[in-house]
Scaffold this motif. Structure first.
Motif, PDB file in Angstrom:
ATOM      1  N   PRO A  98       9.044 -19.004  14.765  1.00 25.67           N
ATOM      2  CA  PRO A  98      10.244 -19.615  14.153  1.00 25.67           C
ATOM      3  C   PRO A  98      11.065 -20.451  15.131  1.00 25.67           C
ATOM      4  N   ILE A  99      11.206 -19.984  16.371  1.00 21.80           N
ATOM      5  CA  ILE A  99      12.002 -20.753  17.327  1.00 21.80           C
ATOM      6  C   ILE A  99      11.304 -22.054  17.696  1.00 21.80           C
ATOM      7  N   GLU A 100       9.999 -22.031  17.820  1.00 25.00           N
ATOM      8  CA  GLU A 100       9.270 -23.276  18.119  1.00 25.00           C
ATOM      9  C   GLU A 100       9.449 -24.295  16.995  1.00 25.00           C
ATOM     10  N   LYS A 101       9.364 -23.823  15.745  1.00 26.56           N
ATOM     11  CA  LYS A 101       9.602 -24.740  14.620  1.00 26.56           C
ATOM     12  C   LYS A 101      11.031 -25.257  14.631  1.00 26.56           C
ATOM     13  N   SER A 102      11.971 -24.401  15.004  1.00 26.55           N
ATOM     14  CA  SER A 102      13.378 -24.808  14.998  1.00 26.55           C
ATOM     15  C   SER A 102      13.646 -25.894  16.036  1.00 26.55           C
ATOM     16  N   ILE A 103      13.184 -25.694  17.270  1.00 26.44           N
ATOM     17  CA  ILE A 103      13.468 -26.704  18.298  1.00 26.44           C
ATOM     18  C   ILE A 103      12.679 -27.982  18.028  1.00 26.44           C
ATOM     19  N   ARG A 104      11.532 -27.863  17.380  1.00 24.18           N
ATOM     20  CA  ARG A 104      10.793 -29.078  17.019  1.00 24.18           C
ATOM     21  C   ARG A 104      11.556 -29.880  15.969  1.00 24.18           C
ATOM     22  N   SER A 105      12.018 -29.195  14.934  1.00 28.69           N
ATOM     23  CA  SER A 105      12.751 -29.910  13.881  1.00 28.69           C
ATOM     24  C   SER A 105      14.067 -30.471  14.420  1.00 28.69           C
ATOM     25  N   THR A 106      14.738 -29.738  15.327  1.00 27.45           N
ATOM     26  CA  THR A 106      15.982 -30.245  15.902  1.00 27.45           C
ATOM     27  C   THR A 106      15.730 -31.496  16.736  1.00 27.45           C
ATOM     28  N   SER A 107      14.658 -31.481  17.520  1.00 27.45           N
ATOM     29  CA  SER A 107      14.332 -32.650  18.345  1.00 27.45           C
ATOM     30  C   SER A 107      13.953 -33.845  17.476  1.00 27.45           C
ATOM     31  N   GLU A 138      -4.654 -13.002  32.388  1.00 26.91           N
ATOM     32  CA  GLU A 138      -3.408 -12.270  32.165  1.00 26.91           C
ATOM     33  C   GLU A 138      -3.205 -11.909  30.701  1.00 26.91           C
ATOM     34  N   GLY A 139      -3.669 -12.741  29.790  1.00 26.64           N
ATOM     35  CA  GLY A 139      -3.429 -12.486  28.374  1.00 26.64           C
ATOM     36  C   GLY A 139      -4.520 -11.714  27.681  1.00 26.64           C
ATOM     37  N   HIS A 140      -5.506 -11.183  28.449  1.00 28.73           N
ATOM     38  CA  HIS A 140      -6.607 -10.452  27.817  1.00 28.73           C
ATOM     39  C   HIS A 140      -6.101  -9.141  27.210  1.00 28.73           C
ATOM     40  N   GLY A 141      -6.366  -8.942  25.928  1.00 34.21           N
ATOM     41  CA  GLY A 141      -5.983  -7.724  25.232  1.00 34.21           C
ATOM     42  C   GLY A 141      -4.605  -7.742  24.608  1.00 34.21           C
ATOM     43  N   LEU A 142      -3.828  -8.801  24.824  1.00 32.12           N
ATOM     44  CA  LEU A 142      -2.483  -8.835  24.255  1.00 32.12           C
ATOM     45  C   LEU A 142      -2.489  -8.964  22.740  1.00 32.12           C
ATOM     46  N   ASP A 143      -3.550  -9.539  22.189  1.00 32.02           N
ATOM     47  CA  ASP A 143      -3.592  -9.717  20.738  1.00 32.02           C
ATOM     48  C   ASP A 143      -3.724  -8.389  19.999  1.00 32.02           C
ATOM     49  N   ARG A 144      -4.053  -7.301  20.720  1.00 30.85           N
ATOM     50  CA  ARG A 144      -4.164  -5.984  20.086  1.00 30.85           C
ATOM     51  C   ARG A 144      -2.859  -5.197  20.148  1.00 30.85           C
ATOM     52  N   ILE A 145      -1.841  -5.754  20.792  1.00 33.22           N
ATOM     53  CA  ILE A 145      -0.560  -5.068  20.925  1.00 33.22           C
ATOM     54  C   ILE A 145       0.341  -5.463  19.758  1.00 33.22           C
ATOM     55  N   ASN A 146       0.859  -4.474  19.043  1.00 29.31           N
ATOM     56  CA  ASN A 146       1.709  -4.750  17.884  1.00 29.31           C
ATOM     57  C   ASN A 146       2.999  -5.467  18.281  1.00 29.31           C
ATOM     58  N   ALA A 147       3.547  -5.091  19.442  1.00 27.21           N
ATOM     59  CA  ALA A 147       4.798  -5.732  19.876  1.00 27.21           C
ATOM     60  C   ALA A 147       4.591  -7.221  20.125  1.00 27.21           C
ATOM     61  N   ILE A 148       3.437  -7.600  20.658  1.00 29.77           N
ATOM     62  CA  ILE A 148       3.159  -9.019  20.921  1.00 29.77           C
ATOM     63  C   ILE A 148       2.972  -9.770  19.611  1.00 29.77           C
ATOM     64  N   ARG A 149       2.278  -9.137  18.669  1.00 29.15           N
ATOM     65  CA  ARG A 149       2.108  -9.803  17.368  1.00 29.15           C
ATOM     66  C   ARG A 149       3.463  -9.989  16.670  1.00 29.15           C
ATOM     67  N   SER A 150       4.315  -8.983  16.769  1.00 27.99           N
ATOM     68  CA  SER A 150       5.660  -9.122  16.184  1.00 27.99           C
ATOM     69  C   SER A 150       6.461 -10.194  16.911  1.00 27.99           C
ATOM     70  N   LEU A 151       6.280 -10.284  18.227  1.00 32.25           N
ATOM     71  CA  LEU A 151       6.967 -11.321  19.003  1.00 32.25           C
ATOM     72  C   LEU A 151       6.527 -12.711  18.570  1.00 32.25           C
ATOM     73  N   GLN A 152       5.229 -12.876  18.357  1.00 33.36           N
ATOM     74  CA  GLN A 152       4.727 -14.188  17.943  1.00 33.36           C
ATOM     75  C   GLN A 152       5.199 -14.561  16.543  1.00 33.36           C
ATOM     76  N   ASP A 153       5.158 -13.590  15.635  1.00 30.38           N
ATOM     77  CA  ASP A 153       5.508 -13.886  14.249  1.00 30.38           C
ATOM     78  C   ASP A 153       7.013 -13.980  14.022  1.00 30.38           C
ATOM     79  N   GLY A 154       7.788 -13.176  14.740  1.00 29.29           N
ATOM     80  CA  GLY A 154       9.211 -13.119  14.452  1.00 29.29           C
ATOM     81  C   GLY A 154      10.101 -13.942  15.354  1.00 29.29           C
ATOM     82  N   ILE A 155       9.610 -14.302  16.540  1.00 35.42           N
ATOM     83  CA  ILE A 155      10.472 -15.023  17.484  1.00 35.42           C
ATOM     84  C   ILE A 155       9.846 -16.342  17.922  1.00 35.42           C
ATOM     85  N   ILE A 156       8.648 -16.280  18.486  1.00 33.48           N
ATOM     86  CA  ILE A 156       8.061 -17.491  19.074  1.00 33.48           C
ATOM     87  C   ILE A 156       7.817 -18.559  18.017  1.00 33.48           C
TER      88      ILE A 156
END
Length: 552
Positions: free
Chosen positions: A315-324, A295-313
């Motif tokens: 930072p939010i993962e770091k935030s919930i980790r630090s909160t926990s 399912e994830g084949h080729g997603l790394d070439r999509i700009n929207a996915i890269r922006s999603l990983q860098d801008g949302i996934i």
């Protein structure tokens, strides 16, 4: 004798004999056999070979001039006279049989040794040498070459006459046979041309009906395959973006606060941490499957996915980790806590430990060896902070005994919080991890979140680990106090019994769970262990680490 005087079929042979006898014009009559016996034999062999070869060529030319179509057949006659005669006999019809019989009689009456000439190993020089030796004595100085030369000339004339006779008699049958073969070949070629024309027309029709349509169908197949790949990629991108938006909403539900309660009139929703963790796992499940066909084949070439990983996934993962991790670091349930406070702290802690359990890395980990690293690290940090603060405060209180009672109360409260944490972990079942499905086979071994921590710390109880680790570090601090001497050391030695009793009461009191916490279902509470003497070893270890290092 020159070639002009001896032209025609036997010209080459006579010229060769003249060269053998006189040496030719260049030798001026002084060469050839007259020059010596040894040289005569060699030149004779060469001359005879040239004569036979010239005779063969002359025969081929004569037969070639007879007719254009008979050339190949007469060539066969030259190589095998017997076979030619048989072929001519088969080609003739009717009255030719009589002439064939005459030819057979002439062949039988001939004294020419055809077998010797037709032998594949025939050598002109060897044949000439055998003729010379058969008609002369090798020891004679002058050799008589007239007899072998006459025999060779006569044999050549006989063969020439025989060839003329055969070609004259068999010319018409040979021409008829050649004509019939030519006409048959023409008919065959015409039939083949029709078949080739029909085959070409069939191929053109096949190319029009099959090959061109197959090429068009193959283009359609490629277009459909690419559209399918694009559709799958679009679905994956859409799902990732939807999960990213869901993650943003869930993260917004978490109120950033330093403790339990509410901020701005809105209560903290710690359960949103677990929801964020499950959403992150769903995103990981898609993004980590990058192999072709997944399912994830080729997603790394999509700009929207890269922006999603860098801008949302990220930072939010770091935030919930630090909160926990912050919730675990601030965990504290003492005797002064109310039941509501204890339940709130318990719920927040459960959400924090489950969140850290779920977001722990699962890439390239064997299912039977996997452990929630983020959870174990956070719990280890909590225990280490409690130990460090307890050891430091207790070491200061041993140097100033008036503050010892207050410090021991704080230490026992920290130990009670650790026991409360142990009860919470033992009653919290390990959640199902979607990225490690095979790990669910080991649920019987790790039925709760306490077992991985105990295995990681290599201990059977968190309270026991707390007291034993503190005792090992406290012994060094007591020795430092004694080595420094002074009032602190003397006061500590004087009140050793009171200090030992206070430490004993601290261990017993700290090993009991808070009154607001209940033990795990089916297990005896820590108070029962104390009553049955289950903490005697920890008491002895703590007292020994202080009193045992005071000396006399």
């Amino acid at each position: 004798m020159s070639n002009q005087q001896n032209g025609g079929l036997l010209g080459g042979l006579v010229g060769g004999v003249d060269n053998i006898l006189t040496g030719g014009e260049k030798a001026k009559g002084q060469g050839g056999l007259l020059g010596g016996v040894g040289g005569a034999v060699g030149n004779t062999t060469e001359g005879l070979g040239k004569g036979l070869n010239s005779t063969t060529k002359g025969v081929g030319n004569a037969v070639g001039q007879t007719t254009e179509g008979v050339g190949s057949t007469v060539g066969g006659v030259t190589s095998s006279v017997g076979n030619t005669v048989g072929g001519v006999t088969g080609a003739g019809t009717g009255g030719a049989s009589k002439r064939n019989d005459d030819a057979n009689e002439d062949e039988d009456a001939s004294y020419v040794d055809y077998e010797a000439f037709l032998d594949p190993s025939f050598s002109p020089s060897s044949f000439a040498n055998s003729l010379v030796l058969a008609t002369n004595n090798p020891n004679d100085a002058p050799l008589d070459l007239s007899t072998p030369l006459s025999k060779v000339l006569f044999d050549a004339q006989e063969i020439d006459s025989h060839i003329d006779l055969l070609t004259t008699r068999s010319a018409i049958p040979l021409l008829t046979y050649t004509k019939e073969q030519t006409e048959a070949s023409g008919r065959i070629i015409s039939e083949i041309d029709n078949q080739v024309k029909s085959l070409n027309e069939s191929y053109k029709q096949l190319e029009k009906e099959v090959i061109q349509k197959h090429a068009e169908a193959d283009e359609v197949r490629q277009v459909a395959a690419r559209l399918w790949e694009t559709l799958k990629l679009g679905r994956s991108v859409g799902r990732c973006l939807q999960l990213g938006r869901q993650l943003e909403v869930q993260h917004a539900e978490i109120t950033t606060t330093s403790g339990p309660g509410s901020v701005g009139g809105r209560k903290e929703d710690h359960r949103a941490l677990v929801r964020c963790a499950h959403t992150l796992l769903s995103l990981r499940e898609i993004l980590d499957k990058r192999a072709p066909g997944e399912e994830g084949h080729g997603l790394d070439r999509i700009n929207a996915i890269r922006s999603l990983q860098d801008g949302i996934i990220g930072p939010i993962e770091k935030s919930i980790r630090s909160t926990s991790e912050q919730i675990i670091r601030e965990f504290n349930i003492g005797t002064a806590s109310t039941f509501a406070q204890s339940e709130e702290a318990k719920a927040r802690t459960i959400s924090a430990v489950i969140t850290l359990y779920l977001i722990s890395p699962a890439v390239s980990a064997k299912p039977d060896k996997w452990a929630p690293q983020l959870l174990l690290q956070a719990l280890e940090v909590y225990l280490r902070n409690a130990l460090q603060s307890s050891i430091a405060s207790l070491a200061r209180s041993l140097a100033t005994l008036p503050s010892l009672d207050r410090t021991l109360a704080e230490v026992s409260a920290r130990c009670q919080s650790i026991i409360a944490l142990e009860i919470i972990l033992s009653t919290t079942k390990a959640p199902a991890h979607p990225l490690i499905p095979a790990a669910q086979k080991h649920v019987s071994d790790k039925s709760n979140l306490l077992q991985p921590l105990l295995a990681y710390l290599e201990t059977g109880s968190l309270a026991s680990y707390f007291w034993r680790t503190m005792a090992s570090s406290l012994a060094i601090r007591v020795q430092e106090i004694v080595n420094r001497g002074g009032v602190s050391a003397r006061t500590l030695k004087t009140n050793r019994n009171n200090v030992g009793e206070a430490i004993r009461e601290c261990v017993i009191r700290g090993s009991q769970p808070p009154s607001t916490m209940t033990a795990a279902k089916g297990k005896a509470p820590k108070a029962d262990m104390e009553k049955s003497g289950g903490w005697d070893r920890e008491v002895a270890v703590m007292i020994g680490s202080v009193i045992g290092n005071l000396g006399r």
